[in-house]
Design a protein around this motif. Structure first.
Motif, PDB file in Angstrom:
ATOM      1  N   THR A 231       3.752  28.750  -5.726  1.00  0.00           N
ATOM      2  CA  THR A 231       3.514  30.013  -5.237  1.00  0.00           C
ATOM      3  C   THR A 231       5.010  30.662  -5.045  1.00  0.00           C
ATOM      4  N   ALA A 232       5.897  29.973  -5.827  1.00  0.00           N
ATOM      5  CA  ALA A 232       7.240  30.703  -5.495  1.00  0.00           C
ATOM      6  C   ALA A 232       7.516  31.848  -6.286  1.00  0.00           C
ATOM      7  N   ASP A 233       8.212  32.723  -5.965  1.00  0.00           N
ATOM      8  CA  ASP A 233       8.961  33.997  -6.939  1.00  0.00           C
ATOM      9  C   ASP A 233      10.162  33.355  -7.196  1.00  0.00           C
ATOM     10  N   VAL A 234      11.074  34.110  -8.309  1.00  0.00           N
ATOM     11  CA  VAL A 234      12.208  33.742  -8.868  1.00  0.00           C
ATOM     12  C   VAL A 234      13.163  33.265  -7.557  1.00  0.00           C
ATOM     13  N   ALA A 235      13.236  34.083  -6.584  1.00  0.00           N
ATOM     14  CA  ALA A 235      14.247  33.805  -5.575  1.00  0.00           C
ATOM     15  C   ALA A 235      13.825  32.420  -4.829  1.00  0.00           C
ATOM     16  N   GLY A 236      12.482  32.145  -4.693  1.00  0.00           N
ATOM     17  CA  GLY A 236      12.054  31.058  -4.112  1.00  0.00           C
ATOM     18  C   GLY A 236      12.132  29.801  -5.013  1.00  0.00           C
ATOM     19  N   LEU A 237      12.369  30.005  -6.358  1.00  0.00           N
ATOM     20  CA  LEU A 237      12.800  29.033  -7.349  1.00  0.00           C
ATOM     21  C   LEU A 237      13.933  28.627  -7.125  1.00  0.00           C
TER      22      LEU A 237
ATOM     23  N   LYS B 127      18.000  36.011   2.477  1.00  0.00           N
ATOM     24  CA  LYS B 127      18.360  37.452   3.018  1.00  0.00           C
ATOM     25  C   LYS B 127      18.450  38.468   1.766  1.00  0.00           C
ATOM     26  N   GLY B 128      17.833  37.974   0.573  1.00  0.00           N
ATOM     27  CA  GLY B 128      17.947  38.702  -0.264  1.00  0.00           C
ATOM     28  C   GLY B 128      19.325  39.281  -0.980  1.00  0.00           C
ATOM     29  N   ASN B 129      20.463  38.601  -0.891  1.00  0.00           N
ATOM     30  CA  ASN B 129      21.486  38.862  -1.372  1.00  0.00           C
ATOM     31  C   ASN B 129      22.192  37.854  -2.038  1.00  0.00           C
ATOM     32  N   PRO B 130      21.610  37.786  -3.352  1.00  0.00           N
ATOM     33  CA  PRO B 130      21.787  36.749  -4.360  1.00  0.00           C
ATOM     34  C   PRO B 130      23.167  36.742  -4.734  1.00  0.00           C
ATOM     35  N   LYS B 131      24.286  37.646  -4.791  1.00  0.00           N
ATOM     36  CA  LYS B 131      25.698  37.786  -5.076  1.00  0.00           C
ATOM     37  C   LYS B 131      26.360  36.395  -4.410  1.00  0.00           C
TER      38      LYS B 131
END
Length: 178
Positions: free
Chosen positions: A60-66, A126-130
């Motif tokens: 059920t994960a999105d790319v961030a979850g993966l 936190k949604g900051n993939p950098k």
């Protein structure tokens, strides 16, 4: 009249249940497709697929979850390597090997487990993939430093390669978020 309302209500409930279950049935192929499409963009497709599919959350994960799942695999792989290093330290007779092993402990414990993994997890959460990009790159570099610390044959080549591969797969997934 009550019978008609009851029949309509039962029909609506069955429709909702049927639609919900058919929607769930459609989620799996899409999720498998997301995993496969994501893994095709990494340097090690097979490692990516096996790592992600071994975690039930990937369904059920999105790319961030993966990406987060792969960072957790990096954490586990590094922890297992530290256990192996400690075993080697107890057996090692040569000072230069002990020094190289201790350097690897420092790389993995302080670098990967204390800094790179927590920073990557926080960044992805936190949604900051950098920052996760930097953390996963640093983890790959730590494995290279460990391997290069041995003059001649490294007793950790397999483990260092595994950490490097996992870090590079995690990094490739993180880069999809940038």
């Amino acid at each position: 009249m009550r019978t008609l309302v009851f029949i309509v209500l039962v029909h609506v409930v069955f429709q909702i249940i049927f639609l919900s279950s058919s929607q769930c049935a459609r989620l799996s192929p899409n999720d498998d497709n997301l995993i496969e499409q994501t893994c095709k963009q990494t340097p090690n497709y097979n490692l990516c697929i096996s790592s992600l599919k071994s975690d039930p959350k990937s369904a059920t994960a999105d790319v961030a979850g993966l990406a987060l799942i792969m960072v957790n695999v990096l954490n586990t792989t590094t922890t297992q390597t530290l256990i192996h290093i400690n075993s080697l330290l107890l057996q090692s007779q040569r000072n230069e090997v002990k020094e190289a092993l201790l350097s690897c402990v420092e790389n993995y414990k302080t670098g990967v487990l204390t800094a790179d993994v927590p920073v990557s997890i926080e960044a992805l959460t936190k949604g900051n993939p950098k920052f996760a990009d930097q953390g996963t790159q640093d983890a790959a570099n730590e494995s290279n430093s460990c391997e290069e610390g041995f003059s001649g044959n490294s007793p950790l080549t397999v483990e260092n390669t595994n950490i490097n591969n996992v870090a590079k797969v995690a990094n490739a997934i993180v880069k999809l978020l940038l």
